[in-house]
Enzyme design. Structure first.
Site, PDB file in Angstrom:
ATOM      1  N   ILE A  12       0.842  -1.204   0.000  1.00 32.95           N
ATOM      2  CA  ILE A  12       0.000   0.000   0.000  1.00 32.95           C
ATOM      3  C   ILE A  12       0.879   1.256   0.000  1.00 32.95           C
ATOM      4  O   ILE A  12       0.594   2.246  -0.684  1.00 32.95           O
ATOM      5  CB  ILE A  12      -0.960  -0.005   1.209  1.00 32.95           C
ATOM      6  CG1 ILE A  12      -1.771  -1.314   1.238  1.00 32.95           C
ATOM      7  CG2 ILE A  12      -1.894   1.187   1.156  1.00 32.95           C
ATOM      8  CD1 ILE A  12      -2.560  -1.552   2.514  1.00 32.95           C
ATOM      9  N   ASP A  31      11.917   2.374   5.637  1.00 35.28           N
ATOM     10  CA  ASP A  31      11.455   0.981   5.562  1.00 35.28           C
ATOM     11  C   ASP A  31      12.634   0.071   5.861  1.00 35.28           C
ATOM     12  O   ASP A  31      13.758   0.353   5.425  1.00 35.28           O
ATOM     13  CB  ASP A  31      10.904   0.705   4.148  1.00 35.28           C
ATOM     14  CG  ASP A  31       9.992  -0.508   4.086  1.00 35.28           C
ATOM     15  OD1 ASP A  31      10.423  -1.602   4.477  1.00 35.28           O
ATOM     16  OD2 ASP A  31       8.840  -0.352   3.641  1.00 35.28           O
ATOM     17  N   LEU A  59      12.280   0.999  12.440  1.00 33.10           N
ATOM     18  CA  LEU A  59      11.638   2.040  13.250  1.00 33.10           C
ATOM     19  C   LEU A  59      11.521   1.659  14.719  1.00 33.10           C
ATOM     20  O   LEU A  59      11.096   2.470  15.538  1.00 33.10           O
ATOM     21  CB  LEU A  59      10.253   2.355  12.682  1.00 33.10           C
ATOM     22  CG  LEU A  59      10.279   2.836  11.230  1.00 33.10           C
ATOM     23  CD1 LEU A  59       8.884   2.886  10.659  1.00 33.10           C
ATOM     24  CD2 LEU A  59      10.948   4.186  11.121  1.00 33.10           C
ATOM     25  N   SER A 124      -7.194  -1.157  10.411  1.00 30.50           N
ATOM     26  CA  SER A 124      -7.775  -2.234   9.619  1.00 30.50           C
ATOM     27  C   SER A 124      -9.203  -2.512  10.071  1.00 30.50           C
ATOM     28  O   SER A 124      -9.540  -2.361  11.255  1.00 30.50           O
ATOM     29  CB  SER A 124      -6.925  -3.489   9.844  1.00 30.50           C
ATOM     30  OG  SER A 124      -7.619  -4.628   9.390  1.00 30.50           O
ATOM     31  N   TYR A 148      -2.384  -9.592  15.943  1.00 33.55           N
ATOM     32  CA  TYR A 148      -2.255  -8.538  14.922  1.00 33.55           C
ATOM     33  C   TYR A 148      -3.357  -7.491  15.120  1.00 33.55           C
ATOM     34  O   TYR A 148      -3.097  -6.291  15.221  1.00 33.55           O
ATOM     35  CB  TYR A 148      -2.337  -9.134  13.508  1.00 33.55           C
ATOM     36  CG  TYR A 148      -2.601  -8.089  12.449  1.00 33.55           C
ATOM     37  CD1 TYR A 148      -1.646  -7.130  12.141  1.00 33.55           C
ATOM     38  CD2 TYR A 148      -3.834  -8.040  11.772  1.00 33.55           C
ATOM     39  CE1 TYR A 148      -1.893  -6.150  11.182  1.00 33.55           C
ATOM     40  CE2 TYR A 148      -4.083  -7.069  10.813  1.00 33.55           C
ATOM     41  CZ  TYR A 148      -3.109  -6.130  10.522  1.00 33.55           C
ATOM     42  OH  TYR A 148      -3.358  -5.155   9.582  1.00 33.55           O
ATOM     43  N   LYS A 152      -3.462  -3.265  16.373  1.00 30.69           N
ATOM     44  CA  LYS A 152      -4.150  -2.153  15.701  1.00 30.69           C
ATOM     45  C   LYS A 152      -5.104  -1.450  16.675  1.00 30.69           C
ATOM     46  O   LYS A 152      -5.187  -0.227  16.712  1.00 30.69           O
ATOM     47  CB  LYS A 152      -4.924  -2.651  14.478  1.00 30.69           C
ATOM     48  CG  LYS A 152      -4.054  -3.142  13.337  1.00 30.69           C
ATOM     49  CD  LYS A 152      -3.242  -2.033  12.707  1.00 30.69           C
ATOM     50  CE  LYS A 152      -2.389  -2.509  11.550  1.00 30.69           C
ATOM     51  NZ  LYS A 152      -1.367  -1.539  11.136  1.00 30.69           N
ATOM     52  N   TYR A 176      -8.724   0.197   6.808  1.00 25.89           N
ATOM     53  CA  TYR A 176      -8.798  -0.355   5.453  1.00 25.89           C
ATOM     54  C   TYR A 176      -9.664  -1.594   5.463  1.00 25.89           C
ATOM     55  O   TYR A 176      -9.548  -2.433   6.355  1.00 25.89           O
ATOM     56  CB  TYR A 176      -7.425  -0.805   4.933  1.00 25.89           C
ATOM     57  CG  TYR A 176      -6.298   0.175   5.049  1.00 25.89           C
ATOM     58  CD1 TYR A 176      -6.513   1.546   5.125  1.00 25.89           C
ATOM     59  CD2 TYR A 176      -4.990  -0.292   5.053  1.00 25.89           C
ATOM     60  CE1 TYR A 176      -5.440   2.425   5.209  1.00 25.89           C
ATOM     61  CE2 TYR A 176      -3.921   0.579   5.131  1.00 25.89           C
ATOM     62  CZ  TYR A 176      -4.149   1.936   5.221  1.00 25.89           C
ATOM     63  OH  TYR A 176      -3.087   2.785   5.304  1.00 25.89           O
ATOM     64  N   PHE A 177     -10.412  -1.769   4.380  1.00 28.23           N
ATOM     65  CA  PHE A 177     -11.124  -3.032   4.190  1.00 28.23           C
ATOM     66  C   PHE A 177     -10.178  -3.972   3.434  1.00 28.23           C
ATOM     67  O   PHE A 177      -9.127  -4.302   3.961  1.00 28.23           O
ATOM     68  CB  PHE A 177     -12.523  -2.788   3.607  1.00 28.23           C
ATOM     69  CG  PHE A 177     -13.452  -2.400   4.747  1.00 28.23           C
ATOM     70  CD1 PHE A 177     -13.291  -1.173   5.396  1.00 28.23           C
ATOM     71  CD2 PHE A 177     -14.374  -3.284   5.265  1.00 28.23           C
ATOM     72  CE1 PHE A 177     -14.048  -0.843   6.523  1.00 28.23           C
ATOM     73  CE2 PHE A 177     -15.148  -2.970   6.378  1.00 28.23           C
ATOM     74  CZ  PHE A 177     -14.989  -1.750   7.004  1.00 28.23           C
ATOM     75  N   ASN A 178     -10.467  -4.415   2.221  1.00 22.95           N
ATOM     76  CA  ASN A 178      -9.579  -5.433   1.621  1.00 22.95           C
ATOM     77  C   ASN A 178      -8.882  -4.902   0.374  1.00 22.95           C
ATOM     78  O   ASN A 178      -9.433  -5.017  -0.732  1.00 22.95           O
ATOM     79  CB  ASN A 178     -10.388  -6.696   1.303  1.00 22.95           C
ATOM     80  CG  ASN A 178     -10.829  -7.379   2.580  1.00 22.95           C
ATOM     81  OD1 ASN A 178     -11.749  -6.918   3.245  1.00 22.95           O
ATOM     82  ND2 ASN A 178     -10.150  -8.436   2.949  1.00 22.95           N
ATOM     83  N   ARG A 230     -16.460  -9.826   1.285  1.00 18.80           N
ATOM     84  CA  ARG A 230     -15.545  -8.770   1.702  1.00 18.80           C
ATOM     85  C   ARG A 230     -15.721  -7.538   0.826  1.00 18.80           C
ATOM     86  O   ARG A 230     -16.239  -7.618  -0.278  1.00 18.80           O
ATOM     87  CB  ARG A 230     -14.074  -9.238   1.572  1.00 18.80           C
ATOM     88  CG  ARG A 230     -13.684 -10.377   2.495  1.00 18.80           C
ATOM     89  CD  ARG A 230     -13.630  -9.936   3.954  1.00 18.80           C
ATOM     90  NE  ARG A 230     -13.303 -11.049   4.844  1.00 18.80           N
ATOM     91  CZ  ARG A 230     -14.203 -11.896   5.366  1.00 18.80           C
ATOM     92  NH1 ARG A 230     -15.489 -11.767   5.086  1.00 18.80           N
ATOM     93  NH2 ARG A 230     -13.823 -12.849   6.181  1.00 18.80           N
ATOM     94  N   GLY A 293     -11.252 -17.524  12.895  1.00 22.66           N
ATOM     95  CA  GLY A 293     -11.162 -16.068  13.028  1.00 22.66           C
ATOM     96  C   GLY A 293     -11.778 -15.304  11.857  1.00 22.66           C
ATOM     97  O   GLY A 293     -11.972 -14.096  11.945  1.00 22.66           O
TER      98      GLY A 293
END
Ligand SMILES: NC(=O)c1ccc[n+]([C@@H]2O[C@H](COP(=O)([O-])OP(=O)(O)OC[C@H]3O[C@@H](n4cnc5c(N)ncnc54)[C@H](O)[C@@H]3O)[C@@H](O)[C@H]2O)c1
Length: 346
Positions: A12, A31, A59, A124, A148, A152, A176-178, A230, A293
């Site tokens: 992204i 990065d 980071l 997310s 995870y 978030k 964000y969705f997918n 989704r 999940g």
């Protein structure tokens, strides 16, 4: 505006860097390339015609982050860097807390020291857990089922606390969705390291014959065709959502949370069919058990982003499939095992 893009070499991040450069912003990437490839920098240059400055930096190291801020003095941070594989987070939760939370604390500390006021953060839709009502709005109850997702959720709360304590800050939390698709040039796209976690890279590998078949996790959900639904969003639309959030951050303070999706649900089988229609390729698949999940249905209410950010996703499933297939065809091995394009031309 001078912007530090963490994780800017990732899926992204790289697409967002392209859109930011093309909107006239000055970009520095930070990065550690743990889930990306330096080749992406040459591709960004090919698309935009501009060299992007980049720090190969972890980071989690406070002094490294401070040094980047001291040199670059960014006016805004778009924070993509982090780990994102749900299964891995269950097996190795401490790494997830270390990378995702540790990095964000370091960034916020440096932002305070160097008077950087604007932060756009990658959250997310996973923070919504299993919702009864769709489309889901930003004020729905939050719950998570894995480390995870928990990072978030913790980070969202941390950013809300920071926004309260430091009222001069502007923080956008983007759920964000997918994200799927690729840049329309086919030069950059999603290159998962190891086994992909998401549907789209798996689907393309099955279509390309790299994988024998696509696994469809569950066909007994309470949905019209039994497979999970989704909200797929083109990565370029998602990238443009960050620019909209950045623009809002320039003349607003406080914390705003926004869904970035299309507002439309697509089932796994519908995505496979759309992909086959667009590409003419057959996608062999096999239905297996549900994956722990996974929720049955998830799609966004996008009204808040439309009203407050003036943003909405414009690209449809057909374009998402066309663009990701162009990327797959041009670069079947992603960024790996190929010479740079310049070298290939010679
Ligand atoms: N892709 C998705 O489906 C999705 C969905 C919702 C949210 N998100 C979030 O969006 C963000 C970007 O996702 P993506 O799909 O582009 O992932 P990605 O793995 O392609 O990009 C993340 C980048 O961060 C870098 N990175 C990781 N840890 C780092 C560290 N400690 N220091 C410096 N760099 C580090 C990686 O090398 C990688 O380039 C992530 O925070 C992810 O959790 C992604």
């Amino acid at each position: 505006m001078k912007i530090l893009v963490t994780g800017g070499a990732g899926f992204i991040g790289s697409h967002t860097v392209v859109e930011l450069i093309q909107s006239g912003h000055e970009i520095t990437i930070a990065d550690n390339f743990s889930n990306s490839n330096k080749e992406v920098l040459s591709r960004i240059k090919l698309i935009t015609g501009q060299e992007t400055s980049c720090y190969c930096a972890d980071l989690r190291k406070e002094e490294v982050v401070n040094r980047i801020f001291r040199i670059e003095r960014p006016e805004a941070v778009i924070h993509f860097a982090g780990l994102k594989a749900v299964g891995e987070s269950v097996a190795d939760p401490l790494s997830y807390y270390d990378h995702n939370i540790g990095s964000t604390i370091n960034l916020l500390k440096s932002m305070r020291i160097y008077d950087t006021r604007i932060m756009v953060f990658s959250s997310s839709a996973t923070v919504y857990g299993d919702q009864q009502h769709m489309p889901v709005t930003e004020n729905a109850s939050l719950s998570v089922t894995n480390p995870y997702g928990r990072t978030k959720l913790i980070l969202e709360k941390m950013l809300e606390d920071a926004g309260k304590a430091y009222p001069e800050m502007s923080i956008s939390i983007l759920r964000y969705f997918n994200p799927i698709g690729a840049h329309h040039s086919g030069l950059i796209g999603e290159e998962p390291q190891g086994t992909p976690n998401n549907l789209a890279p798996f689907l393309m590998q099955a279509a390309a014959g790299v994988k024998k078949e696509l696994k469809v996790f569950g066909s007994d959900y309470d949905t019209p065709d039994g497979t999970g639904i989704r909200d797929y969003i083109h990565v370029t639309d998602l990238a443009l959502g960050h620019i909209a959030a950045l623009n809002k951050g320039m003349d607003h303070t406080g914390v705003g949370t926004y869904n970035l999706g299309t507002g439309e649900g697509t089932s796994v089988l519908q995505l496979i069919t759309a992909f086959e229609e667009v590409t003419g390729k057959h996608v062999p698949f096999v239905v297996t058990d549900r994956r722990e999940g996974d929720v049955a249905v998830s799609y966004a209410d996008t009204n808040k982003a439309r009203k407050e950010l003036g943003w909405r996703a414009k690209r449809n499933i057909k374009t998402m499939c066309e663009d990701m297939w162009r990327w797959q065809l041009q670069f079947p091995k992603g960024y790996k095992n190929i010479k740079t394009l310049e070298a290939e031309k010679r």
